[in-house]
Scaffold this motif. Structure first.
Motif, PDB file in Angstrom:
ATOM      1  N   LEU A 238       0.796  -1.228   0.000  1.00 17.86           N
ATOM      2  CA  LEU A 238       0.000   0.000   0.000  1.00 17.86           C
ATOM      3  C   LEU A 238       0.831   1.282   0.000  1.00 17.86           C
ATOM      4  CD1 LEU A 238      -3.071  -0.849   2.264  1.00 17.86           C
ATOM      5  CD2 LEU A 238      -2.903  -0.809  -0.231  1.00 17.86           C
ATOM      6  N   ALA A 239       2.152   1.155   0.107  1.00 11.19           N
ATOM      7  CA  ALA A 239       3.020   2.321  -0.066  1.00 11.19           C
ATOM      8  C   ALA A 239       3.465   2.355  -1.524  1.00 11.19           C
ATOM      9  CB  ALA A 239       4.225   2.245   0.858  1.00 11.19           C
ATOM     10  N   PRO A 240       3.225   3.453  -2.242  1.00  9.17           N
ATOM     11  CA  PRO A 240       3.551   3.508  -3.661  1.00  9.17           C
ATOM     12  C   PRO A 240       5.035   3.761  -3.925  1.00  9.17           C
ATOM     13  CG  PRO A 240       2.551   5.575  -2.996  1.00  9.17           C
ATOM     14  CD  PRO A 240       2.518   4.676  -1.795  1.00  9.17           C
ATOM     15  N   GLY A 241       5.824   2.748  -3.584  1.00  6.34           N
ATOM     16  CA  GLY A 241       7.266   2.804  -3.775  1.00  6.34           C
ATOM     17  C   GLY A 241       7.790   1.473  -4.275  1.00  6.34           C
ATOM     18  N   PRO A 242       9.109   1.300  -4.346  1.00  7.54           N
ATOM     19  CA  PRO A 242       9.688   0.061  -4.869  1.00  7.54           C
ATOM     20  C   PRO A 242       9.188  -1.202  -4.187  1.00  7.54           C
ATOM     21  CG  PRO A 242      11.386   1.737  -4.650  1.00  7.54           C
ATOM     22  CD  PRO A 242      10.150   2.307  -4.030  1.00  7.54           C
TER      23      PRO A 242
END
Length: 270
Positions: free
Chosen positions: A242-246
């Motif tokens: 849910l974190a829009p990162g790698p």
């Protein structure tokens, strides 16, 4: 680019920019982080927590004397405004899709003079997605997937998660809702709406709390849902997807692919 012109005291107000700076080997530039930072775990030990996510003490941020603050979306518009008024340089990202996650990585790389390392990281993530697509192509059938971001009220998948489901070989039963960036537009007003779409798999990622599959199975009107009938109720930890990162691509995507592959292996031969 002259090194002296690059930001050397960066405050990251969300976990994904912390993750990217560590991945690029530029963590020494980080002067402060959000209290909700989880990736990488060592950041919580090494960096001062100066803000929550949408609220906190502005003075705590200013106390670490940042020369750049990295924020995320309109949810941090107020703190961004106040920092700008205080004379701080602010860059607010708004990545809501896989493509914009990759663009965010490249932008951070340019901001800190690590453009090539950022491109290398993006290439690694693209290779991970290509491998997932190849695995998905071998599935005999694509499962219908209901991804639940929150349970009370039920909220369906955000954009990048819906995209990851498709890459991993599934069909998001609420793909049409995923284009809405805000959670409010993805709330299911009718709690039986998800059940009527008959998902083969339910994935819970209740942000900040443990998924309880038994609660899903006990919902009124859900007893005939294929996912409930077949025991296909799974959790992917919110920190991984849910974190829009790698991390969403590095760990969230393989987790989805593994769930779908196990489901496919249990299907009767046609």
């Amino acid at each position: 680019m002259t090194t002296a012109r690059l930001p050397s005291r960066i405050v990251c107000l969300t976990t994904e920019t912390v993750e990217v700076l560590y991945a690029l080997g530029e963590e020494d530039r980080i002067a402060g982080i959000s209290g909700y930072t989880v990736i990488p775990p060592r950041a919580r030990k090494e960096k001062p927590k100066v803000f929550a996510f949408s609220s906190g003490d502005l003075e705590k941020i200013l106390a670490v004397e940042p020369d750049l603050v990295l924020g995320f979306s309109d949810m941090q518009a107020d703190v961004a405004r106040d920092l700008i008024k205080a004379g701080v340089t602010v860059h607010v990202f708004n990545q809501r899709s896989i493509e914009s996650i990759l663009a965010m990585i490249e932008t951070i790389g340019r901001l800190v003079g690590a453009a090539q390392r950022a491109l290398d990281l993006v290439a690694e993530l693209e290779a991970t997605m290509d491998a997932a697509r190849a695995r998905a192509a071998a599935l005999p059938r694509r499962p219908r997937v209901y991804f639940e971001e929150w349970d009370e009220p039920p909220i369906s998948a955000v954009g990048w998660v819906s995209e990851l489901i498709a890459i991993a070989g599934g069909e998001d039963v609420f793909a049409e809702r995923a284009r809405h960036p805000g959670a409010a537009q993805r709330i299911l007003a009718d709690p039986l709406e998800a059940a009527r779409r008959a998902p083969d798999i339910v994935i819970g990622s209740w942000c900040g709390k443990r998924f309880r599959p038994e609660r899903v199975a006990a919902r009124a009107g859900w007893e005939s849902v294929p996912a409930v009938r077949d025991g296909e109720l799974h959790e992917v930890k919110s920190a991984l997807i849910l974190a829009p990162g790698p991390v969403a691509i590095r760990e969230g995507l393989p987790a989805l692919a593994e769930i779908f592959a196990r489901w496919a292996a249990r299907q009767p031969a046609s």
